[in-house]
Design a protein around this motif. Structure first.
Motif, PDB file in Angstrom:
ATOM      1  N   THR A   1       0.734  -1.113   0.337  1.00 40.89           N
ATOM      2  CA  THR A   1       0.168   0.010  -0.043  1.00 40.89           C
ATOM      3  C   THR A   1       1.062   1.283  -0.181  1.00 40.89           C
ATOM      4  O   THR A   1       2.010   0.984   0.364  1.00 40.89           O
ATOM      5  CB  THR A   1      -0.940   0.113   0.976  1.00 40.89           C
ATOM      6  N   LEU A   2      -0.035   2.343  -0.343  1.00 38.67           N
ATOM      7  CA  LEU A   2       0.838   3.995  -0.731  1.00 38.67           C
ATOM      8  C   LEU A   2      -0.051   4.083   0.161  1.00 38.67           C
ATOM      9  O   LEU A   2      -1.267   4.399  -0.082  1.00 38.67           O
ATOM     10  CB  LEU A   2       1.352   3.955  -1.841  1.00 38.67           C
TER      11      LEU A   2
ATOM     12  N   GLN B   1      -2.242   7.121   1.114  1.00 42.48           N
ATOM     13  CA  GLN B   1      -2.695   8.583   0.549  1.00 42.48           C
ATOM     14  C   GLN B   1      -3.174   9.497   0.792  1.00 42.48           C
ATOM     15  O   GLN B   1      -3.233  10.388   0.999  1.00 42.48           O
ATOM     16  CB  GLN B   1      -3.949   8.392   0.320  1.00 42.48           C
ATOM     17  N   SER B   2      -2.175   9.364   2.439  1.00 43.52           N
ATOM     18  CA  SER B   2      -3.027  10.563   3.412  1.00 43.52           C
ATOM     19  C   SER B   2      -1.466  10.908   4.563  1.00 43.52           C
ATOM     20  O   SER B   2      -0.907  10.414   4.965  1.00 43.52           O
ATOM     21  CB  SER B   2      -3.847  10.608   3.589  1.00 43.52           C
ATOM     22  N   PRO B   3      -1.126  12.063   5.278  1.00 40.11           N
ATOM     23  CA  PRO B   3      -0.290  11.968   6.768  1.00 40.11           C
ATOM     24  C   PRO B   3      -0.923  10.821   7.801  1.00 40.11           C
ATOM     25  O   PRO B   3      -0.196  10.734   7.956  1.00 40.11           O
ATOM     26  CB  PRO B   3      -1.343  13.588   7.037  1.00 40.11           C
ATOM     27  N   SER B   4      -2.006  10.717   8.180  1.00 43.49           N
ATOM     28  CA  SER B   4      -2.516  10.034   8.742  1.00 43.49           C
ATOM     29  C   SER B   4      -2.045   8.040   8.201  1.00 43.49           C
ATOM     30  O   SER B   4      -2.039   7.636   8.773  1.00 43.49           O
ATOM     31  CB  SER B   4      -4.366   9.907   8.932  1.00 43.49           C
ATOM     32  N   GLN B   5      -2.507   8.237   7.457  1.00 41.22           N
ATOM     33  CA  GLN B   5      -1.923   6.871   6.728  1.00 41.22           C
ATOM     34  C   GLN B   5      -0.204   6.193   6.845  1.00 41.22           C
ATOM     35  O   GLN B   5      -0.247   5.355   6.386  1.00 41.22           O
ATOM     36  CB  GLN B   5      -2.723   6.835   5.107  1.00 41.22           C
TER      37      GLN B   5
ATOM     38  N   SER C   1      -5.662  16.553   1.999  1.00 40.31           N
ATOM     39  CA  SER C   1      -5.890  15.318   2.304  1.00 40.31           C
ATOM     40  C   SER C   1      -8.262  14.761   1.696  1.00 40.31           C
ATOM     41  O   SER C   1      -8.699  15.570   1.655  1.00 40.31           O
ATOM     42  CB  SER C   1      -5.637  13.804   3.103  1.00 40.31           C
TER      43      SER C   1
ATOM     44  N   TYR D   1      -7.249   1.059   3.372  1.00 41.12           N
ATOM     45  CA  TYR D   1      -6.212   1.740   2.497  1.00 41.12           C
ATOM     46  C   TYR D   1      -5.449   0.749   0.799  1.00 41.12           C
ATOM     47  O   TYR D   1      -6.601   0.055   0.589  1.00 41.12           O
ATOM     48  CB  TYR D   1      -4.553   0.788   3.199  1.00 41.12           C
ATOM     49  N   ALA D   2      -5.422   1.659   0.507  1.00 43.81           N
ATOM     50  CA  ALA D   2      -5.432   1.620  -1.025  1.00 43.81           C
ATOM     51  C   ALA D   2      -4.562   0.652  -1.395  1.00 43.81           C
ATOM     52  O   ALA D   2      -3.108   0.354  -1.190  1.00 43.81           O
ATOM     53  CB  ALA D   2      -5.511   3.111  -1.569  1.00 43.81           C
TER      54      ALA D   2
ATOM     55  N   LEU E   1      -1.879  -2.286  -3.614  1.00 40.61           N
ATOM     56  CA  LEU E   1      -0.773  -1.495  -4.784  1.00 40.61           C
ATOM     57  C   LEU E   1      -1.696  -1.715  -5.858  1.00 40.61           C
ATOM     58  O   LEU E   1      -2.302  -0.948  -7.315  1.00 40.61           O
ATOM     59  CB  LEU E   1       0.233  -2.033  -5.022  1.00 40.61           C
TER      60      LEU E   1
ATOM     61  N   ILE F   1      -3.838   0.405  -6.758  1.00 43.89           N
ATOM     62  CA  ILE F   1      -4.291   2.285  -6.847  1.00 43.89           C
ATOM     63  C   ILE F   1      -2.950   1.737  -9.139  1.00 43.89           C
ATOM     64  O   ILE F   1      -3.328   2.559  -9.222  1.00 43.89           O
ATOM     65  CB  ILE F   1      -2.901   2.450  -5.880  1.00 43.89           C
TER      66      ILE F   1
END
Lengths: 544, 264
Positions: free
Chosen positions: A353-354, A356-360, B41, B197-198, B200, B203
């Motif tokens: 996963t990458l 996507q937001s500061p909290s992630q 975000s 969570y996204a 990979l 994505i």
């Protein structure tokens, strides 16, 4: 590469901390006259003592006598909390005169018993000296008292768009003086280098009470011997760090991280090479987490970041952080890397996963930073912080687990888990290159955690030590096997480290010889003798 | 209604790129708003809305034909759309406004959304929206949109169960259960499920998903603000509290402050 024949190597001493506390017959315990003297130097609130004239409840002294893991139990009857360098100097002068041992203590987050008294030494806590002395946002030079908590310093410089050059899980409690005295590494070392490079100057109180003021704010200063390097990583055995001048880097404009699941451990090294090549200068951290540690993290509420089905049987996990000047540029590099990884015929990763937001971003980091606390929830951990070839991380962990199994000590009744996590990419190749050969082991820093479900026990320690040190100390690619000329090679140049970043403290004094030659150790003793002939400064630590 | 062939659901999820919730907000020097030069975000409530849309599809499978996300914002908002696509949305619409344009107001947004919904050839069956945006905390857009469309609405939903055959959505509003007819339905959420969570692979897939770009002019909408912000200030600083030595002193201080133990 891993040879168990070396168990036959004579280990010069197998002292166990619990059984072999040094006698310190040259030192005196703290008595009432001493307290009376300290009362002339310090405010009443700066003195804690179970002696009748102060009568501090023993519970109040407990935090200074017990380390973070609950493994080392100190004996100090008195704790001093000076507020100024002059007070520290007066205290040390007096203790030298009275032959009272001093244990300098910072945030008490060390993992090797370096900040805990062994035999009724006095604890000198730097916690009350917590002022920032100055900060220049143009040059990025921060001057602060040794007792400043790392997180507080981060918060102080953040509005000026700077960050501390080091970061570790203990940041909410550890103090910069302690960080420096232990040459703490941490999660950012890969990018910003070690404290040996980022510290510009130190103010140190020497074991005779003299204040050595080398609080330079000069970036370049080649005038004489660089004494501060001795105190960085000296673990408080050569003097007490009271002030620090450190170069802090500008905060990156863009930070991102990714969390990857790898089907096989063997993919770690090739993955590192690809990531390093593709991300280049923006890579700021590369952390390794094995499956045992990952499952433990999930169990205690870290994540889940990844879909369990996609993770499948992944053997290990990698966290990569990037820090750069331009988010679009960084994301482009990251996306390109991820496409490359996923499009390969035999992908090195199962999924990932990458942020996507500061909290992630924070949650992904929490998956790594939270592991230490999880270990504490599982039981009492034996922690080993070793430098070994990255390609053999899994082997080392497996070897330790097999060892415990062979001793009948693996299971819920004794050692419930053996796991490894750590830093990759801040290591270096062990052997010098020759003829462009690329078969040299790339070294990483493995934090081996062995969980004793029901608490520390001597037979567990006996099974682990010196076994682990021998494994690491002899962790070599045999030069002969590589066809290299052995005669020219200094054996000490290719040993692994028995303590990559945690230090020696009281835990590993007997293990020092696994990583440093007798010649080295002898010269360390000579240096100690020069600075601290009376041996009052953190006695019993570092040197055997 | 005569039972008809099951019509596949088209779900519409408006999202907003807002100041990230973890950012420490500061008032700008002109006192006209907050400093926007900080991390942004997807509005967390919109994340929940996207998550719910994806979960509805996981439950109903093929009965959900499409999940379309839409945002009204500057060029950077495209990133937010990509995140939603990576979470599982199928396609996106970006109504692009200039970077320097003032933030759209709820009524303007609602009108824009109505125009978009009316443009959708396949129709829209359910609109799922976050309960409020954390930058303006207005919490009005969903309600206004339902009013403009003449659709039924359920607000502050904590659980939604959609039955496409019966054309009904059961919405649980915490303590109260509301049942609505859905030939068209606007719902506004506050969920307790964690947005995913996204991953990979998703994505990567998201990059290929279509994003339609539109302008307000093409939609015939004028987003000129109708409200004028006169001043933005921080709340007055808290005056320090005091320590009391024991319960009696606490009671004495409470009495002084005019708070008695007796019911008024």
């Amino acid at each position: 590469m891993l040879s168990l024949r070396h168990l036959a190597r004579p280990s010069s001493c197998s002292r166990r901390w619990a059984h072999n506390i040094p006698s310190f017959s040259h030192l005196n315990a703290v008595n009432e006259q001493d307290i009376a003297h300290f009362s002339n130097i310090l405010a009443p609130s700066s003195i804690l003592s179970t002696l009748p004239s102060v009568a501090t409840p023993a519970d109040d002294l407990a935090p200074y006598n017990l380390d973070w893991m609950g493994k080392y139990h100190g004996q100090a009857n008195s704790v001093l909390r000076p507020r100024t360098t002059e007070q520290v100097s007066e205290i040390v002068k007096y203790c030298a005169h009275r032959r009272i041992g001093i244990v300098p203590q910072g945030g008490n987050t060390g993992l090797v018993g370096g900040g805990i008294s062994l035999q009724k030494e006095i604890v000198l806590s730097l916690g009350a000296m917590n002022n920032v002395r100055s900060f220049d946002p143009v040059s990025g030079i921060l001057v602060a008292d040794a007792g400043c908590i790392l997180q507080s310093l981060s918060d102080y410089i953040a509005p000026h768009n700077h960050i501390m050059p080091l970061d570790l899980g203990a940041k909410g409690s550890c103090q910069i003086g302690g960080n420096i005295s232990t040459n703490a590494g941490g999660l950012r070392l890969l990018r910003y280098g070690s404290l040996h490079g980022t510290v510009l100057g130190l103010e140190v109180v020497l074991p005779d009470g003299t204040i050595l003021d080398q609080l330079s704010t000069l970036r370049k200063d080649n005038t004489g011997y660089d004494l501060k390097q001795l105190f960085i990583g000296g673990e408080g055995t050569l003097g007490i760090v009271t002030g620090v001048s450190i170069l802090v880097p500008p905060a990156p404009q863009a930070t991102n991280n990714i969390f990857l699941a790898l089907p096989r451990f063997d993919n770690v090294l090739p993955l590192f090479q690809i990531v390093k090549r593709q991300l280049g200068e923006i890579m700021s951290a590369f952390e390794y987490i094995d499956r045992t540690a990952y499952d433990m993290g999930l169990k205690h509420g870290l994540g889940p970041l990844l879909d369990a089905e996609e993770v499948g049987d992944s053997e290990c996990f990698i966290l990569v952080e990037t820090s750069g000047g331009n988010n679009d540029h960084d994301l482009e590099k990251l996306n390109h890397l991820l496409e490359h990884l996923l499009a390969a015929d035999q992908p090195l990763i199962n999924t990932g996963t990458l942020s996507q937001s500061p909290s992630q971003f924070n949650s992904i980091w929490a998956m790594r930073e939270g592991l230490t606390e999880c270990c504490q929830k599982e039981g009492k951990p034996y922690k080993y912080d070793v430098s070994v070839p990255l390609a053999d991380f899994q082997k080392v962990v497996d070897a330790v687990r097999e060892r415990m199994i062979s001793k009948g000590l693996y299971g819920d009744h004794a050692i419930s888990k053996v796991m490894g996590y750590g830093h990759v990419g801040d290591g270096n190749t062990i052997l010098p290159t020759s003829e462009g050969r690329s078969t040299y082991p790339f070294v990483g820093n493995l934090h081996l955690n062995v969980i004793a479900k029901h608490g520390y026990r001597p037979e567990l320690e006996a099974a682990l030590e010196p076994f682990i040190y021998e494994v690491v100390g002899e962790y070599l690619v045999s030069p002969k096997a590589l066809g290299m000329d052995v005669d020219d090679m200094d054996p000490a140049s290719h040993k692994g480290s028995v303590s990559a970043e945690h230090g020696i403290g009281s835990m590993k004094t007997h293990a020092l010889h696994y990583s440093k030659s007798d010649v080295s150790i002898e010269w360390m003793r000579k240096v100690k003798q020069v600075f601290d002939p009376l041996n009052i400064m953190n006695p019993g630590k570092v040197l055997p | 209604m005569r039972p008809s062939a099951v019509r596949l659901l088209n779900i519409f999820v408006p999202i907003k790129r807002a100041v990230d919730y973890a950012v420490k907000i500061r008032v700008n020097p002109e006192q006209t708003g907050i400093d926007l030069n900080v991390k942004h975000s997807m509005n967390p409530f919109d994340e929940i809305a996207v998550e719910e849309a994806v979960r509805i599809r996981e439950r109903l499978k093929d009965a959900v034909k499409s999940i379309k996300v839409v945002t009204i914002g500057p060029p950077k908002s495209a990133e937010t759309l990509r995140t939603a696509l990576a979470m599982g949305a199928d396609s996106a619409i970006h109504v692009e406004i200039p970077e320097s344009a003032p933030a759209p107001e709820p009524l303007g947004v609602a009108k824009t959304l109505r125009a978009l919904i009316e443009r959708q050839k396949e129709g829209v069956d359910v609109v799922i929206m976050g309960k409020q945006a954390i930058d303006d905390d207005a919490g009005q857009t969903g309600q206004m949109l339902a009013g403009l469309l003449g659709w039924s609405q359920a607000t502050f939903a904590s659980k939604v169960v959609v039955d496409p055959e019966q054309k009904v959505a059961n919405v649980t509003h915490l303590m109260v259960r509301i049942i609505h007819n859905i030939s068209s339905h606007a719902v506004n959420f506050q969920f307790f499920e964690e947005p995913r969570y996204a991953s990979l692979p998703n994505i990567m897939k998201a990059k290929k998903k279509p994003v339609e770009k539109l302008t307000t002019a093409e939609l015939g909408i004028d987003l000129t603000p109708r409200l004028e912000t006169i001043k933005v200030t921080e709340p007055p600083k808290r005056v320090g509290g005091g320590k009391v030595a024991n319960v009696d002193e606490l009671l004495a201080k409470l009495k002084e402050a005019g708070i008695s133990g007796k019911h008024a």
